[in-house]
Design a protein around this motif. Structure first.
Motif, PDB file in Angstrom:
ATOM      1  N   UNK A   1       1.256  -1.022  -0.637  1.00 58.93           N
ATOM      2  CA  UNK A   1       0.644  -0.018   0.190  1.00 58.93           C
ATOM      3  C   UNK A   1       0.945   1.453   0.743  1.00 58.93           C
ATOM      4  N   UNK A   2       0.234   1.879  -0.716  1.00 59.82           N
ATOM      5  CA  UNK A   2       1.509   3.422  -0.736  1.00 59.82           C
ATOM      6  C   UNK A   2       0.654   4.316  -0.018  1.00 59.82           C
ATOM      7  N   UNK A   3       1.661   4.997   1.419  1.00 65.99           N
ATOM      8  CA  UNK A   3       0.430   5.490   2.986  1.00 65.99           C
ATOM      9  C   UNK A   3       0.238   6.978   2.174  1.00 65.99           C
ATOM     10  N   UNK A   4      -1.737   6.294   2.898  1.00 61.53           N
ATOM     11  CA  UNK A   4      -1.723   8.002   3.231  1.00 61.53           C
ATOM     12  C   UNK A   4      -2.481   8.442   1.307  1.00 61.53           C
ATOM     13  N   UNK A   5      -2.548   7.059   0.330  1.00 65.83           N
ATOM     14  CA  UNK A   5      -3.576   7.575  -0.793  1.00 65.83           C
ATOM     15  C   UNK A   5      -4.464   7.634  -1.057  1.00 65.83           C
ATOM     16  N   UNK A   6      -5.197   6.686  -0.101  1.00 69.27           N
ATOM     17  CA  UNK A   6      -6.838   6.618  -1.008  1.00 69.27           C
ATOM     18  C   UNK A   6      -6.842   4.469  -0.937  1.00 69.27           C
ATOM     19  N   UNK A   7      -6.039   3.967  -1.248  1.00 67.95           N
ATOM     20  CA  UNK A   7      -5.473   2.930  -1.537  1.00 67.95           C
ATOM     21  C   UNK A   7      -6.324   1.871  -0.842  1.00 67.95           C
ATOM     22  N   UNK A   8      -6.464   2.178   0.608  1.00 69.21           N
ATOM     23  CA  UNK A   8      -7.095   1.131   1.478  1.00 69.21           C
ATOM     24  C   UNK A   8      -7.875   1.085   1.591  1.00 69.21           C
ATOM     25  N   UNK A   9      -8.448   0.187   1.886  1.00 67.25           N
ATOM     26  CA  UNK A   9     -10.130   0.289   1.860  1.00 67.25           C
ATOM     27  C   UNK A   9     -10.297  -1.217   3.016  1.00 67.25           C
ATOM     28  N   UNK A  10     -12.076  -0.989   3.520  1.00 66.39           N
ATOM     29  CA  UNK A  10     -12.715  -2.045   3.268  1.00 66.39           C
ATOM     30  C   UNK A  10     -13.956  -2.276   3.094  1.00 66.39           C
ATOM     31  N   UNK A  11     -14.313  -3.581   2.042  1.00 67.55           N
ATOM     32  CA  UNK A  11     -15.657  -4.280   2.041  1.00 67.55           C
ATOM     33  C   UNK A  11     -15.549  -4.763   2.790  1.00 67.55           C
ATOM     34  N   UNK A  12     -16.955  -4.816   3.545  1.00 69.95           N
ATOM     35  CA  UNK A  12     -17.816  -5.755   4.276  1.00 69.95           C
ATOM     36  C   UNK A  12     -18.632  -6.155   3.737  1.00 69.95           C
ATOM     37  N   UNK A  13     -18.749  -7.697   3.939  1.00 72.46           N
ATOM     38  CA  UNK A  13     -20.564  -8.155   3.924  1.00 72.46           C
ATOM     39  C   UNK A  13     -21.353  -8.252   4.825  1.00 72.46           C
ATOM     40  N   UNK A  14     -22.349  -8.664   4.265  1.00 72.41           N
ATOM     41  CA  UNK A  14     -23.317  -9.210   5.859  1.00 72.41           C
ATOM     42  C   UNK A  14     -24.369  -9.883   5.164  1.00 72.41           C
ATOM     43  N   UNK A  15     -24.459 -11.457   5.615  1.00 76.09           N
ATOM     44  CA  UNK A  15     -25.461 -12.322   5.197  1.00 76.09           C
ATOM     45  C   UNK A  15     -26.005 -12.720   6.230  1.00 76.09           C
ATOM     46  N   UNK A  16     -27.900 -12.170   5.667  1.00 75.24           N
ATOM     47  CA  UNK A  16     -28.468 -12.006   6.720  1.00 75.24           C
ATOM     48  C   UNK A  16     -29.463 -13.519   6.531  1.00 75.24           C
ATOM     49  N   UNK A  17     -30.081 -13.846   7.632  1.00 69.10           N
ATOM     50  CA  UNK A  17     -30.948 -14.826   7.988  1.00 69.10           C
ATOM     51  C   UNK A  17     -31.689 -15.116   6.514  1.00 69.10           C
ATOM     52  N   UNK A  18     -31.946 -16.322   5.935  1.00 67.08           N
ATOM     53  CA  UNK A  18     -32.400 -16.189   4.940  1.00 67.08           C
ATOM     54  C   UNK A  18     -31.930 -16.156   3.667  1.00 67.08           C
ATOM     55  N   UNK A  19     -30.476 -15.413   4.088  1.00 62.25           N
ATOM     56  CA  UNK A  19     -29.661 -15.595   2.704  1.00 62.25           C
ATOM     57  C   UNK A  19     -29.093 -14.126   1.821  1.00 62.25           C
ATOM     58  N   UNK A  20     -30.047 -12.869   2.089  1.00 60.94           N
ATOM     59  CA  UNK A  20     -29.836 -12.050   1.768  1.00 60.94           C
ATOM     60  C   UNK A  20     -28.619 -11.217   2.086  1.00 60.94           C
ATOM     61  N   UNK A  21     -27.810 -10.557   1.044  1.00 57.07           N
ATOM     62  CA  UNK A  21     -26.792 -10.230   2.004  1.00 57.07           C
ATOM     63  C   UNK A  21     -26.891  -8.391   1.712  1.00 57.07           C
ATOM     64  N   UNK A  22     -25.831  -8.050   2.416  1.00 56.89           N
ATOM     65  CA  UNK A  22     -25.638  -6.526   1.808  1.00 56.89           C
ATOM     66  C   UNK A  22     -24.445  -5.818   2.051  1.00 56.89           C
ATOM     67  N   UNK A  23     -23.714  -5.273   1.324  1.00 56.85           N
ATOM     68  CA  UNK A  23     -22.456  -5.256   1.400  1.00 56.85           C
ATOM     69  C   UNK A  23     -22.549  -3.438   0.729  1.00 56.85           C
TER      70      UNK A  23
END
Lengths: 455, 455
Positions: free
Chosen positions: A371-393
């Motif tokens: 990663x280049x420092x403070x370049x905006x390349x750092x990030x986090x993708x988060x995915x929730x899987x809910x009861x029933x299989x629906x996902x949120x991201x």
């Protein structure tokens, strides 16, 4: 010019008239750090360091843990440990380091001893940020990735530069101070999750005062410490680092407190957990999802984040701050990641413990390995899987409090008051904040420091 | 078992009954170090550190520079700097480090504070040697060759182990002390020839006391700090080092004070200059050659020696101690390399200055590039070319004072008295030496320390 000379010249000779934005950032950094120091007073690491050093107390600086007057190096060591103890203190992202937790306690303790003004403290703080940022530009992130805890490795010479500025050393003196302080640069990231992590801020703050004070008295040190065989570069470097010519270039750029600026932390836990927390809070709020509906949380992060968050089953507060499982459990179940969420009590909360195994961490192959420092390349993708299989991201690039998503003055005031809860009475909290806000015009910093002490 | 645990267990549990040879070596090391401390009192580095720290003095340990009582960490820092200031203090060759200059001041200051006995100090000193020797077996010489100043990098954890022993910490506590102290491991050999070199001994001594005292109070630290990613091995290692399994093996061997033993220095200058000095003194004496008859001196040495002796034209006492030219000039012209030969006055002596350009240093291709520590592979071949073309040659493997060519008790006493000249009156010198000789039976070390202070 060598980088040692360039850093020393900047330390001694940079204009004392800073852009308004820098002055404002410096003041915010002091307020934020004092908030963290107050909140950190009861932390076990801070109390241990204070109890040990109190045996040897003698001096005029305030130890905000024991509330006694003591030697400036001891006060700096205790107060910096306290400031960093809850991992709530600001971050210089280029350095991957905690910054003000090292600099502010060192500068305030030295200012108390030498009767320096508030304006001198803010000026010196801007210098410390500049020096840390320039060194970071040369070595990061390869240096950090190798395992060095930059809060200490870069914090010590940067604190020494600030202290040298406060003492009014000339270029040669500042060079000796910076060179001397590199002999305190050490500390492994293996200490993350232990009480040695905040103590690293303490060691760096002590190093800043000792190195500048020795230099003031004339102690000689290697005039060129950063480049060549046996140098900082050779000992602390790592493959892929940009090198010290970049540091010299960076010194000519805008002040570090303006760009990239300090990241004032919104949550008292490892910075690597902030993007995931923000993503969870966003999804929870925007979708109205309750924790009990979440079956699984998949988090896609960088190598750096993956290595920093090393505790799947945290056993104490420190490990909790380096546990993605716990941070996301708090965010999901309580809608928060506050001081109260990182207590032993919270770590024993059955609802949170039940949530821990739902959290999974994955390496995001789209984030560059280096990663280049403070370049905006750092990030986090988060995915929730809910009861029933629906996902949120949701993906977060700049977390709350990051210079690109800055905390408002009102939010900073709220953080300060939250940190002071249980330490200062409400009226005393207002007075302490007023004292800090008037720091730019204070002839000495004693009154502002003493207002942080419960009566 | 991991090496952290092995070191900690040795620290906490090793038998307190040492072979007579070890007890004797420990006592000699204390006497020698106290001699160096006394002689180092007037050194500029020691005076600067003392003057700085005196501002913060409070405590019960004696600062032998200011002669005031002060905090144990400050006393340790000052006295260790003084002990190492003249580069006259002992060496553990496996570590390529100064040893007792770090350990003795730390242990004596802590003993003064905690009312420990002389026997406890000697016992703890043996532990510090064992720990430094085991760490050295793992990392040297590749670690040292990279530029790390082992007096600090290995000195800090080894001093912490000794202090932990003195405080009676259990295995877990000793592990925390040793782990904590590695966060003070730093320091480049670029500081050779500056006042920061002796100060490194001071930092290591302070680190030993702080780390053990923090550990005693319960401060947590990484339980495994030496092996694996982000560890000491990763951060401080270098290609070709044997690795930490060797350290564990070494711990099972004989006590380090017995084998390889401490090298008590016969000359107050860099250990790398001792073999050349011995060779010159031998040729001068055996052939009756006068300095004026020497046209040229060719010295064939190892890479380590070549890099350490970096000042062809020394400008001050510190540089003089790292100047082969000056060391050999003194040996050739004066037949000595004593305290009086490394003063500013001696550096201005026209006879010596005229001799400097006659000295040439060459790499000896027959010495392995990666010397095995204390293997007897290190040596110096010296050739004199006399007026008329006649040549004389001599090779030294073990210099005077080396464990393989040990200094006699009478010579050690002579060194002690020489060091005390100008500091203590003759009767006081005798009393100081008697006090140190009775240390094995002293219930507390205060009296022995106070005897080192001029009345």
């Amino acid at each position: 010019m060598t980088i040692t000379t360039a850093l020393a010249r900047h330390t001694a000779e940079a204009s004392r008239i800073w852009p308004a934005e820098v002055q404002q950032s410096a003041l915010r950094a002091v307020i934020d750090t004092c908030a963290c120091m107050i909140a950190g007073r009861n932390d076990a690491a801070a109390r241990t360091i204070s109890a040990t050093l109190s045996r040897w107390q003698s001096g005029t600086a305030v130890d905000l843990v024991s509330l006694e007057h003591t030697a400036a190096p001891w006060a700096a060591m205790v107060n910096a440990t306290a400031a960093h103890a809850l991992d709530y203190d600001d971050v210089l992202e280029t350095a991957a380091a905690h910054a003000s937790a090292v600099f502010v306690p060192a500068l305030l303790a030295l200012a108390q001893e030498r009767k320096a003004s508030g304006a001198q403290v803010l000026d010196a703080l801007a210098i410390s940020f500049d020096v840390m940022n320039a060194l970071a530009a040369a070595v990061n992130y390869p240096h950090y990735s190798r395992g060095w805890h930059t809060t200490l490795t870069l914090g010590a010479p940067a604190a020494a530069a600030g202290c040298a500025r406060l003492l009014g050393l000339d270029t040669a003196g500042a060079a000796r101070a910076i060179s001397t302080a590199t002999s305190f640069s050490s500390g492994s990231k293996l200490q993350f999750g232990t009480q040695m992590k905040p103590t690293h801020a303490g060691i760096a703050a002590q190093a800043g005062i000792l190195a500048a004070s020795f230099a003031e008295q004339g102690l000689t040190a290697a005039p060129e410490i950063f480049e060549g065989p046996w140098s900082f570069e050779t000992l602390f470097g790592a493959e892929g680092m940009p090198g010290f010519r970049v540091a010299e270039e960076r010194l000519k750029g805008p002040p570090a407190l303006a760009e990239p600026g300090a990241w004032i932390k919104a949550y008292p836990c490892c910075a690597s957990a902030h993007r995931p927390i923000d993503a969870m809070l966003h999804l929870r709020q925007s979708s109205g999802t309750a924790a009990r509906d979440i079956e699984r949380v998949d988090t896609y992060v960088s190598t750096v984040v993956q290595k920093n968050l090393m505790y799947e089953v945290p056993r104490d507060e420190m490990e909790g701050r380096f546990s993605l499982n716990h941070c996301l459990a708090a965010a999901a179940c309580r809608g928060s990641a506050d001081l109260a969420d990182f207590t032993l009590e919270s770590l024993a909360d059955p609802e949170l413990i039940a949530f821990w195994p739902k959290v999974f961490m994955h390496l995001d192959p789209e984030i560059p390995a280096n990663l280049a420092p403070a370049s905006g390349e750092e990030r986090c993708r988060l995915r929730l899987t809910l009861t029933g299989g629906r996902t949120l991201e949701h993906t977060v690039v700049f977390p709350s409090g990051h210079p690109q998503a800055p905390m408002s003055d009102a939010d900073l005031e709220r953080k300060f008051k939250d940190c002071a809860t249980g330490v200062l009475a409400p009226a005393a909290t207002d007075a302490a904040l007023d004292g800090l806000l008037s720091l730019p015009h204070a002839n000495d910093v004693d009154a502002a420091l003493k207002a942080l002490v419960p009566s």
